[in-house]
Design a protein around this motif. Structure first.
Motif, PDB file in Angstrom:
ATOM      1  N   THR A 174      18.370  14.058  -1.267  1.00 24.31           N
ATOM      2  CA  THR A 174      16.945  14.326  -1.108  1.00 24.31           C
ATOM      3  C   THR A 174      16.320  13.291  -0.176  1.00 24.31           C
ATOM      4  OG1 THR A 174      16.805  15.281  -3.305  1.00 24.31           O
ATOM      5  CG2 THR A 174      14.748  14.498  -2.332  1.00 24.31           C
ATOM      6  N   GLY A 175      15.501  13.765   0.758  1.00 24.85           N
ATOM      7  CA  GLY A 175      14.809  12.860   1.661  1.00 24.85           C
ATOM      8  C   GLY A 175      15.522  12.600   2.966  1.00 24.85           C
ATOM      9  N   ARG A 345      19.848   8.550  -5.448  1.00 27.42           N
ATOM     10  CA  ARG A 345      18.499   8.159  -5.065  1.00 27.42           C
ATOM     11  C   ARG A 345      18.254   6.689  -5.380  1.00 27.42           C
ATOM     12  NH1 ARG A 345      14.565  11.872  -4.779  1.00 27.42           N
ATOM     13  NH2 ARG A 345      13.520  10.144  -3.753  1.00 27.42           N
ATOM     14  N   ASP A 439       8.019  19.440  -0.892  1.00 29.29           N
ATOM     15  CA  ASP A 439       8.355  18.104  -0.419  1.00 29.29           C
ATOM     16  C   ASP A 439       7.077  17.312  -0.145  1.00 29.29           C
ATOM     17  OD1 ASP A 439       9.513  15.869   0.556  1.00 29.29           O
ATOM     18  OD2 ASP A 439      10.242  16.746   2.416  1.00 29.29           O
ATOM     19  N   ARG A 467       9.933  10.511  -2.065  1.00 31.28           N
ATOM     20  CA  ARG A 467      10.600  11.138  -0.924  1.00 31.28           C
ATOM     21  C   ARG A 467      10.268  10.460   0.398  1.00 31.28           C
ATOM     22  NH1 ARG A 467      12.120  17.281  -1.360  1.00 31.28           N
ATOM     23  NH2 ARG A 467      12.960  17.299  -3.455  1.00 31.28           N
TER      24      ARG A 467
END
Length: 845
Positions: A174-175, A345, A439, A467
């Motif tokens: 993610t990101g 993360r 997002d 994020r």
């Protein structure tokens, strides 16, 4: 850009006069400014937003708290409301209050006395470690010049070089820019005409993706119920091949979009099928939408019409079980590959609190909501809980709040997503199965008022925070009842084989024949499984049909049957009707009705899936105990071991990261992050040179063009005819199949690569010093004009008898062999070689 103090001064002016000349750049200030012009902003909302600014300003000043005068009237909070949110009222006057914010150290939260709970959030401490990677020329189509990470670069290059009919699984954290993996290839592939399909799990996500594509595509791209005018336009553009990209649900593409997509496939318009959040393909249970697994049969039919269609499965959270499911359902016709850059993360810090009862749980959550920065997400497991929390928080005085569940109408979702994006909402209460899915980069806190039934679900929801790469917080507040609910939800994952066989028998007894598919049967999905009164009442209901489809999907995964799809026949309107009430299946096992076959094939699959579900819940409980580092527990879920044998699969490693957890805090271990490791997929079937150029090179996979070096060692300083001839040479090579340029960075920067327009064919660039495994295996030109000694990597390529892709190397005539510097390479090299002037003369340049 304004400094923090300049922003703070502007903020003080806004408080005193209700006017500001601007100067806001930080999210905390921007959010407060928006709130000043919103009718829904309540006095308690103002407290939370002002507290965020005061605490942010204090952290930027090394912990030195600021004092602030605020109005005292009906539009502003009473003193006790300020105090509840950790803001001390120092001086009270008739028309104003002097306030000061204190750090929040909740005594009820374990370890909070020895670690900063909120400081990293307000300080926006960077946690992410991704390195920006120099981009390819085609990134300019999306107004970009660089990749967000090496994993994103490898994934996009792997997609753009994928052969027709292939399936690629892209597993990116993610990101790191997973959405671009769908957006950019779709834009490139539809340069002239073409349609790419992006399947998304929620309307909110479709709306968000449409917003991201609005600067590049002028027409609507999100297809969902409730906006018929836009949908009719999308259907028409799909039929015409001008839609370029459409974001929609699996239910929509198998119903109202089925006919336009089939027509587009038959006309050669379909380019890519992307399935976002593809881990959902493996999910089961009463709340799961079975259409995700039906995509496999629908795709099989579509690829009969469009065999060139490329499939890309996107996810940030892929487990071994979900990857196996993807390969089972989407592996054919192949090839099937996976491109992974798995890093846990590093942004969230994990905090857990077991409450003795419901009242304590609510008190703790209220305390957190009073103090934590905005925006904030509160997750629940059940729709009713989400609605109840919405009522409770509104009653407490919060106006900038919305609730998103599976019952939220699409039109309202659209409004909520827009408000969330525009910083007009500070708190969203959402359920797990229908999370916000947007997002929003600056979410600092994610609260769970529940225990997720799996560690995988929890990790995905935590991923909504941080994020932007800065510190975030995950807080789980739960009771023993929440654990019991999680256990019940986990136990409902799969239908029993007795019930499944009962449903299948009822469907098979009413089978029909479609003469176009002599080896298949049409079975109804709206039949009751038995004559029991409870089952008869289910007949024709959406819930009953969903369970029948789940049964077919279970049989398909177990290899009892194979799911297929009917072709729409324009002369037979019934075929379209059958698509809603029937499913086309192919029998793979003669004993498909027998108990023995179900026990032999279905039960092992059920056991495997149930065990995976149980293990995930066990790990979730272990995480709550805080006795092992959160990163080690997540690694147990997302590490995929090597699979030996005929269907060998390389292991997928996990780079651990942790923003803070109970175990790390006890060990005095600070936040840490390890860089994700990725590798470019090198497909076996690769593009080649044109026949004309290949003959010119004697059908060799490598050749060298030697040239007189330019004296200024800079392409940009070449003048007149010489510069023009070099440009003509590059254009000729690109027109005849070259898809990659490797050179020194300075030279790549000087070349005007935008002039070499390739339409839907991408042109890759690489620095000559980059590891060769980073090069796409496509026809390549290597330009090495500016050194006396050839790089060893290039020399090894030239000496190899075989090479996996054509390479044309351009070298100065004076370059010497590295092992015996006294000899010129042009005299000893054993491969096809030209002097550049001779080559240009032969090809007419």
């Amino acid at each position: 850009m304004a400094t923090t103090m300049n922003e703070y001064d502007e903020f003080v002016q806004l408080i005193e006069t209700s006017h500001s000349t601007g100067g806001f750049f930080t999210c905390f200030y921007l959010r407060f400014k928006n709130s000043m012009h919103s009718r829904r902003t309540s006095p308690r909302d103002k407290v939370s937003l002002i507290r965020s600014i005061l605490r942010h300003n204090a952290e930027k000043q090394g912990g030195l708290s600021s004092i602030l005068w605020v109005p005292r009237n009906s539009e502003w909070p009473d003193p006790h409301v300020w105090e509840e949110s950790g803001i001390a009222v120092i001086v009270q006057k008739n028309d104003r209050l002097l306030i000061k914010a204190h750090p929040w150290i909740p005594k009820w939260l374990p370890d909070s006395s020895i670690a900063d709970v909120e400081n990293p959030l307000f300080a926006k401490i960077p946690r992410q470690t991704h390195n920006i990677v120099k981009g390819d020329p085609f990134l300019s189509k999306m107004k970009l010049s660089a990749y967000r990470s090496q994993g994103q670069a490898d994934a996009i290059r792997s997609i753009l070089t994928a052969p027709e009919g292939s399936t690629l699984v892209v597993n990116l954290p993610t990101g790191t820019g997973k959405s671009l993996c769908a957006h950019l290839p779709s834009i490139i592939a539809s340069e002239i005409e073409g349609v790419s399909i992006v399947v998304v799990p929620t309307v909110a996500l479709a709306i968000d993706q449409e917003r991201a594509m609005a600067p590049f595509i002028s027409h609507s791209t999100a297809y969902f119920s409730g906006r018929e005018a836009e949908n009719e336009g999308i259907r028409g553009r799909i039929r015409d091949g001008t839609q370029r990209i459409v974001f929609t649900s699996p239910e929509a593409i198998m119903k109202s979009l089925f006919v336009p997509l089939q027509l587009a496939a038959g006309r050669g318009y379909l380019r890519y099928l992307f399935i976002d959040e593809a881990h959902m393909i493996e999910l089961w249970g009463d709340e799961f939408r079975p259409a995700f697994q039906e995509l496999a049969g629908w795709r099989k039919h579509l690829m009969r019409e469009a065999p060139t269609l490329r499939t890309v499965l996107l996810s940030a959270t892929i487990t071994e079980v979900s990857l196996d499911a993807m390969e089972d359902l989407f592996g054919a016709p192949g090839p099937f590959k996976h491109c992974s850059a798995v890093q846990l993360r590093p942004e969230p810090a994990y905090w857990f609190k077991r409450a003795n009862n419901k009242q304590d749980k609510e008190r703790f959550i209220f305390d957190a909501v009073f103090h934590l920065p905005r925006p904030l997400i509160l997750y629940t497991s059940e729709v009713q809980d989400a609605e109840d929390w919405g009522v409770t928080l509104r009653a407490a005085g919060y106006g900038r709040l919305e609730v998103v569940t599976g019952k939220t109408p699409n039109r309202k979702r659209e409004v909520i997503v827009s408000a969330w994006r525009n910083r007009d909402i500070d708190i969203v209460v959402a359920t797990s199965a229908f999370g916000l899915g947007v997002d929003q980069p600056d979410v600092r806190a994610v609260i769970h008022a529940c225990v997720p039934e799996s560690l995988d679900r929890y990790y995905q929801e935590v991923g909504r925070g941080g994020r932007d790469g800065n510190a975030a917080m995950s807080l789980v507040v739960y009771t023993d009842d929440d654990i019991r609910i999680a256990e019940e939800m986990s136990g409902k994952m799969l239908i029993t084989i007795e019930r499944g066989r009962q449903r299948w028998r009822a469907m098979f007894q009413q089978k029909q024949i479609d003469t176009r598919y002599p080896d298949c049967y049409l079975v109804p999905i709206d039949v009751s499984p038995s004559l029991d009164s409870r089952d008869i009442d289910m007949g024709g209901s959406a819930r009953n049909a969903a369970w029948n489809i789940r049964t077919l999907n279970l049989m398909s995964r177990s290899k009892l049957i194979e799911m297929d799809w009917q072709k729409w026949d324009q002369s037979n309107s019934k075929a379209e009707y059958n698509g809603n009430t029937h499913r086309l299946v192919r029998i793979l096992h003669n004993d498909h009705l027998q108990e023995g076959a179900w026990k032999a094939l279905v039960e092992p699959f059920r056991i495997l899936s149930s065990k995976a579900s149980e293990t995930s819940l066990v790990l979730m409980k272990e995480l709550l105990q805080g006795k092992r580092c959160a990163a080690d527990i997540f690694k147990d879920v997302y590490h995929i071991p090597e699979r030996p044998g005929v269907n060998r699969r390389k292991a997928i490693g996990v780079q651990t990261s942790c923003g803070g957890c109970p175990n790390c805090r006890r060990q005095a271990q600070g936040p840490y992050a390890n860089m994700a490791v990725s590798r470019l997929i090198q497909w076996q079937k690769r593009p080649g040179l044109t026949e004309q150029l290949s003959r010119r090179l004697d059908n060799s996979d490598k050749a060298v063009l030697f040239f007189d070096p330019w004296p200024e060692r800079s392409f940009s300083r070449l003048a007149g005819r010489k510069r023009e001839r070099w440009t003509m040479l590059l254009r000729y090579l690109i027109d005849h199949g070259i898809r990659q340029l490797c050179a020194e960075e300075a030279l790549l920067n000087e070349l005007n690569l935008s002039q070499f327009h390739l339409g839907s064919e991408p042109l890759f660039t690489n620095h000559i010093d980059a590891p060769s495994y980073r090069w796409s295996h496509v026809p390549t030109v290597v330009i090495h004009p500016c050194t006396d000694l050839i790089l060893h990597t290039i020399e090894r390529m030239l000496q190899q008898k075989l090479h996996p892709f054509p390479i044309i190397t351009l070298l100065p005539e004076y370059i010497r062999e590295s092992k015996t510097p006294g000899r010129l390479l042009i005299d000893v090299l054993q491969c096809k070689k030209y002097r550049l002037t001779e080559f240009q003369l032969e090809v007419g340049l």
